[in-house]
Design an enzyme around this catalytic site. Sequence first.
Site, PDB file in Angstrom:
ATOM      1  N   CYS A  50      23.405 141.261  -3.985  1.00 46.87           N
ATOM      2  CA  CYS A  50      21.836 140.564  -4.077  1.00 46.87           C
ATOM      3  C   CYS A  50      21.175 140.782  -3.046  1.00 46.87           C
ATOM      4  O   CYS A  50      20.334 141.993  -3.100  1.00 46.87           O
ATOM      5  CB  CYS A  50      22.220 139.053  -4.210  1.00 46.87           C
ATOM      6  SG  CYS A  50      20.976 138.261  -5.285  1.00 46.87           S
TER       7      CYS A  50
ATOM      8  N   HIS B   1      25.855 138.651  -8.391  1.00 47.25           N
ATOM      9  CA  HIS B   1      27.055 137.889  -7.576  1.00 47.25           C
ATOM     10  C   HIS B   1      28.503 138.005  -8.101  1.00 47.25           C
ATOM     11  O   HIS B   1      28.738 137.281  -8.789  1.00 47.25           O
ATOM     12  CB  HIS B   1      26.916 136.535  -7.015  1.00 47.25           C
ATOM     13  CG  HIS B   1      25.486 136.248  -6.178  1.00 47.25           C
ATOM     14  ND1 HIS B   1      25.731 136.190  -4.889  1.00 47.25           N
ATOM     15  CD2 HIS B   1      24.234 136.005  -6.755  1.00 47.25           C
ATOM     16  CE1 HIS B   1      24.549 136.023  -4.227  1.00 47.25           C
ATOM     17  NE2 HIS B   1      23.744 135.896  -5.571  1.00 47.25           N
TER      18      HIS B   1
ATOM     19  N   GLU C 154      31.120 138.190  -6.794  1.00 47.75           N
ATOM     20  CA  GLU C 154      32.149 137.543  -6.145  1.00 47.75           C
ATOM     21  C   GLU C 154      32.529 136.032  -6.869  1.00 47.75           C
ATOM     22  O   GLU C 154      33.839 135.631  -6.457  1.00 47.75           O
ATOM     23  CB  GLU C 154      31.798 136.894  -4.838  1.00 47.75           C
ATOM     24  CG  GLU C 154      30.581 136.003  -4.696  1.00 47.75           C
ATOM     25  CD  GLU C 154      29.330 136.822  -4.738  1.00 47.75           C
ATOM     26  OE1 GLU C 154      29.194 137.764  -5.032  1.00 47.75           O
ATOM     27  OE2 GLU C 154      28.261 136.134  -4.009  1.00 47.75           O
TER      28      GLU C 154
HETATM   29  N1  GLN Z   1      16.404 135.952  -1.557  1.00 43.17           N
HETATM   30  C1  GLN Z   1      16.560 136.723  -2.750  1.00 43.17           C
HETATM   31  C2  GLN Z   1      16.007 136.448  -3.747  1.00 43.17           C
HETATM   32  O1  GLN Z   1      15.767 135.263  -4.082  1.00 43.17           O
HETATM   33  C3  GLN Z   1      18.089 137.214  -2.783  1.00 43.17           C
HETATM   34  C4  GLN Z   1      18.809 136.037  -3.088  1.00 43.17           C
HETATM   35  C5  GLN Z   1      20.282 136.162  -2.998  1.00 43.17           C
HETATM   36  O2  GLN Z   1      20.806 136.787  -2.057  1.00 43.17           O
HETATM   37  N2  GLN Z   1      21.227 135.139  -3.645  1.00 43.17           N
HETATM   38  O3  GLN Z   1      15.709 137.195  -4.792  1.00 43.17           O
END
Ligand code: GLN
Length: 541
Positions: free
Chosen positions: A380, A514, A516
């Site tokens: 992410c 994600h 995970e």
């Molecule tokens: N802050 C970034 C976004 O909102 C990444 C978010 C995250 O890593 N879950 O896109």
Amino acid sequence: MARFIFITGGVVSSLGKGLASASLGALLQSRGYSVRLRKLDPYLNVDPGTMSPIQHGEVFVTNDGAETDLDLGHYERFTSVDSRRGDNVTSGRIYSDLIAKERRGDYLGGTVQVIPHVTDLIKAFILNDTQDTDFILCEIGGTVGDIEALPFFEAIRQLGNDLGRDKSIFVHLTLVPYLNAAKELKTKPTQHSVKELRSIGIQPNVLLCRCEYEIPISERRKIGLFCNIPENNVIQALDTDTIYRVPVNYHREGLDNAILRHFNLPNEEEPDLSKWDEITDIVTNPKGEVNIAIVGKYTSLTDAYKSIIEALDHAGIANNRKVNLQWVNSRQFVSDEKSDELKDIHAILVPGGFGEGGAEGKIAAVEYARKNNIPYFGICFGMQMAVLETARNIAGIKDASSSEFRPSENPVIGLMKEWQSDDGVQTRDTNSDLGGTMRLGAYPCELKKGSMVRKIYAQDNISERHRHRYEVNINYKNKLEKAGLKFSGLSPDGLLPEIVERPNHPWFIGVQFHPEFQSRPFAPHPLFKSFVAAAIKHKEG
Ligand code: GLN
């Protein structure tokens, strides 16, 4: 009709109620029953989505896009039952629904009160969507005696009466501490905790006693006597070296037997728990070790990265290695080829994150991994930083930035204004609420032919869970690809970059989602498994 198991905690917090509930769920599954686990959180946030990970730990995201408590991750990992939006509720959610109903006039003419109105909503939440399941395990967050948890305790007390003894049971998790000075285990805190529970009308049926040392039978008898609980329902929950031993230990101590006995269900046949023994064996006797650095800014509370830690653990099991984690604070990390912090590291992972703090340290970690051919996994925010690193250092876009940080001439990472979800077209702008408005939950992604990720997944279409507001800006695709960063996974409409990779690097992958959240001890996630394999290769050649 489902049977309900209400799980409460006493004495202190952090006793591992989530893991205890998940383990009990796994034991009931091993007896052939279907289970669903739910968490009721007494705090006043509508969901944990707006809380700092350093306060509350990770926000666990479900397939249907709910931002939930990290205990739901334990439930999913131990039972393989996907959680849903309806499996986690907070006081904030209950009260916000209640006030909306009141404004609408649903209670017209009446005085709205905690009993029965708040408790009725809590009961409705617990009972909702439970028809097809044998056991619903409901964990109450916090500790008995907490002021804000009272309506939840009252609701489950009422449910105990409504459902009757043959459909409900109360399990209470307590602590039996060892006093070094007296060289004794102490049962008094447990007695007081049960007294507290009884004072609000709940008589627990089973006690699960966390302890560092074996509780002698005489002490268990004493606890049973003082707490009005049959002696064989006082279950010892001894500390373990690995969490995978917990279900087997609970079974040995008679937890599932006690539950089945209560409901008059057969319990003579021994369940098959061999799969738990098998992974415990690997975890306690791995073939070797490998060191992985996690470069993030929430490293002061590792629960902020709970699912990542667990997914690396699963991948370690799959590769028969112990994965040692080295926590690197991205606010302090600066690019330095001779960086001591990364000296004995065999792979680098940059996890999710929010805001500009620590971003430069993460970009420095990406550069270090790229230049030194160290396996790199960006998740992410970690993917977004990998993209910025290429944009700035190779593609020559010196001011490449994210619009999460500030407006920029080159928003290589930009705010997504519109996208299609199951609920129709979603739109956002910079004035939108922050709570619950990210791109959340499972979305499909198509993998490019010939890419590394397609080989790793052995699939051309995948579905992964998302939680982010910003996206890699597709308008920069050509420039970035020319700089060696291939877009190997895209949303089906081709507009949202989901995965980037470097074909000329041993293992360099960034994902917008994600992974995970979908890793399980018995089904490790392919990306994590492959990443740990690459770390082993980097170490052992
Ligand atoms: N802050 C970034 C976004 O909102 C990444 C978010 C995250 O890593 N879950 O896109």
